[in-house]
Design a protein around this motif. Structure first.
Motif, PDB file in Angstrom:
ATOM      1  N   ASP A 126       0.844  -1.192   0.000  1.00 14.23           N
ATOM      2  CA  ASP A 126       0.000   0.000   0.000  1.00 14.23           C
ATOM      3  C   ASP A 126       0.883   1.248   0.000  1.00 14.23           C
ATOM      4  N   HIS A 127       0.291   2.400  -0.344  1.00 14.78           N
ATOM      5  CA  HIS A 127       1.025   3.670  -0.290  1.00 14.78           C
ATOM      6  C   HIS A 127       1.548   3.891   1.123  1.00 14.78           C
ATOM      7  N   GLY A 128       2.784   4.326   1.233  1.00 12.46           N
ATOM      8  CA  GLY A 128       3.403   4.587   2.524  1.00 12.46           C
ATOM      9  C   GLY A 128       4.173   3.399   3.076  1.00 12.46           C
ATOM     10  N   TYR A 129       4.204   2.303   2.320  1.00 11.62           N
ATOM     11  CA  TYR A 129       4.886   1.083   2.743  1.00 11.62           C
ATOM     12  C   TYR A 129       5.809   0.600   1.630  1.00 11.62           C
ATOM     13  N   TYR A 130       6.835  -0.158   2.004  1.00 12.20           N
ATOM     14  CA  TYR A 130       7.772  -0.695   1.022  1.00 12.20           C
ATOM     15  C   TYR A 130       7.973  -2.183   1.263  1.00 12.20           C
ATOM     16  N   LEU A 131       8.374  -2.905   0.229  1.00 15.07           N
ATOM     17  CA  LEU A 131       8.582  -4.349   0.274  1.00 15.07           C
ATOM     18  C   LEU A 131      10.001  -4.628   0.732  1.00 15.07           C
ATOM     19  N   ASP A 132      10.151  -5.340   1.848  1.00 16.29           N
ATOM     20  CA  ASP A 132      11.493  -5.667   2.337  1.00 16.29           C
ATOM     21  C   ASP A 132      11.990  -6.968   1.693  1.00 16.29           C
ATOM     22  N   GLY A 133      13.164  -7.421   2.059  1.00 16.97           N
ATOM     23  CA  GLY A 133      13.771  -8.623   1.481  1.00 16.97           C
ATOM     24  C   GLY A 133      13.007  -9.903   1.759  1.00 16.97           C
ATOM     25  N   ASP A 134      12.187  -9.920   2.800  1.00 19.40           N
ATOM     26  CA  ASP A 134      11.378 -11.097   3.142  1.00 19.40           C
ATOM     27  C   ASP A 134       9.986 -11.012   2.525  1.00 19.40           C
ATOM     28  N   LYS A 135       9.788 -10.046   1.642  1.00 17.22           N
ATOM     29  CA  LYS A 135       8.502  -9.811   0.973  1.00 17.22           C
ATOM     30  C   LYS A 135       7.392  -9.473   1.970  1.00 17.22           C
ATOM     31  N   ARG A 136       7.746  -8.624   2.946  1.00 15.43           N
ATOM     32  CA  ARG A 136       6.791  -8.083   3.901  1.00 15.43           C
ATOM     33  C   ARG A 136       6.679  -6.581   3.636  1.00 15.43           C
ATOM     34  N   CYS A 137       5.521  -6.015   3.872  1.00 17.56           N
ATOM     35  CA  CYS A 137       5.329  -4.576   3.693  1.00 17.56           C
ATOM     36  C   CYS A 137       5.580  -3.867   5.020  1.00 17.56           C
ATOM     37  N   LEU A 138       6.577  -3.027   5.022  1.00 23.06           N
ATOM     38  CA  LEU A 138       6.947  -2.258   6.213  1.00 23.06           C
ATOM     39  C   LEU A 138       6.693  -0.787   5.948  1.00 23.06           C
ATOM     40  N   GLY A 139       6.265  -0.089   6.974  1.00 22.23           N
ATOM     41  CA  GLY A 139       6.006   1.346   6.837  1.00 22.23           C
ATOM     42  C   GLY A 139       7.286   2.143   6.839  1.00 22.23           C
ATOM     43  N   TYR A 140       7.317   3.181   6.007  1.00 19.95           N
ATOM     44  CA  TYR A 140       8.454   4.094   6.037  1.00 19.95           C
ATOM     45  C   TYR A 140       8.473   4.763   7.405  1.00 19.95           C
ATOM     46  N   ALA A 141       9.660   4.847   8.008  1.00 22.51           N
ATOM     47  CA  ALA A 141       9.805   5.454   9.331  1.00 22.51           C
ATOM     48  C   ALA A 141       9.433   6.930   9.257  1.00 22.51           C
ATOM     49  N   GLY A 142       8.993   7.485  10.386  1.00 24.58           N
ATOM     50  CA  GLY A 142       8.461   8.836  10.347  1.00 24.58           C
ATOM     51  C   GLY A 142       8.999   9.814  11.344  1.00 24.58           C
ATOM     52  N   ASN A 143      10.300   9.925  11.478  1.00 21.66           N
ATOM     53  CA  ASN A 143      10.855  10.982  12.323  1.00 21.66           C
ATOM     54  C   ASN A 143      11.116  12.206  11.462  1.00 21.66           C
TER      55      ASN A 143
END
Length: 141
Positions: free
Chosen positions: A48-65
């Motif tokens: 989804d928008h705001g998330y990226y695919l990691d090496g394990d094919k999981r969607c992680l949210g972009y950090a927000g500091n």
């Protein structure tokens, strides 16, 4: 012997004792990876928008500091640490908060948190006055 025993499985399936079972599980924050492409449970094909695919094919949210401001809403992020709004004295440059800079000519710099532009003055030297743009101008004489 049982006729439904497996020695190896097709892509997207794993061997459990002598049975081939499909990798299962929903992708959190994205779309499920097609069964034949899975190598584990809960894998994603697209995020989804705001998330990226990691090496394990999981969607992680972009950090927000966001230094000197507030981060963008999660679904608006395209990278880590993106700002959506800046504190007083800072301005938004793309998705980073940068401080207004510059020296006050003929006076003292305005405090960072009170600035709304570059090169602003808080007080002027003798013989100068503060104009509406917070610049020190000499009296005409």
């Amino acid at each position: 012997t049982d006729h439904h025993q497996c020695g190896r499985c097709d892509h997207g399936y794993y061997l459990d004792d002598t049975k081939c079972l499909g990798y299962v599980g929903r992708c959190e924050h994205g779309q499920d990876l097609e069964q034949g492409q899975r190598t584990d449970h809960h894998q994603c094909g697209h995020c989804d928008h705001g998330y990226y695919l990691d090496g394990d094919k999981r969607c992680l949210g972009y950090a927000g500091n966001c230094e000197h401001g507030e981060p963008l809403e999660q679904e608006q992020r395209t990278d880590h640490h993106q700002c959506g709004r800046c504190d007083h004295g800072y301005y938004l440059d793309d998705t980073k908060c940068l401080g207004y800079v510059g020296r006050c000519e003929h006076g003292q710099d305005l405090e960072q948190g009170q600035r709304t532009d570059h090169h602003q003055c808080g007080h002027c030297d003798h013989g100068y006055y503060l104009d509406g743009d917070k610049r020190c101008l000499g009296y005409a004489g």
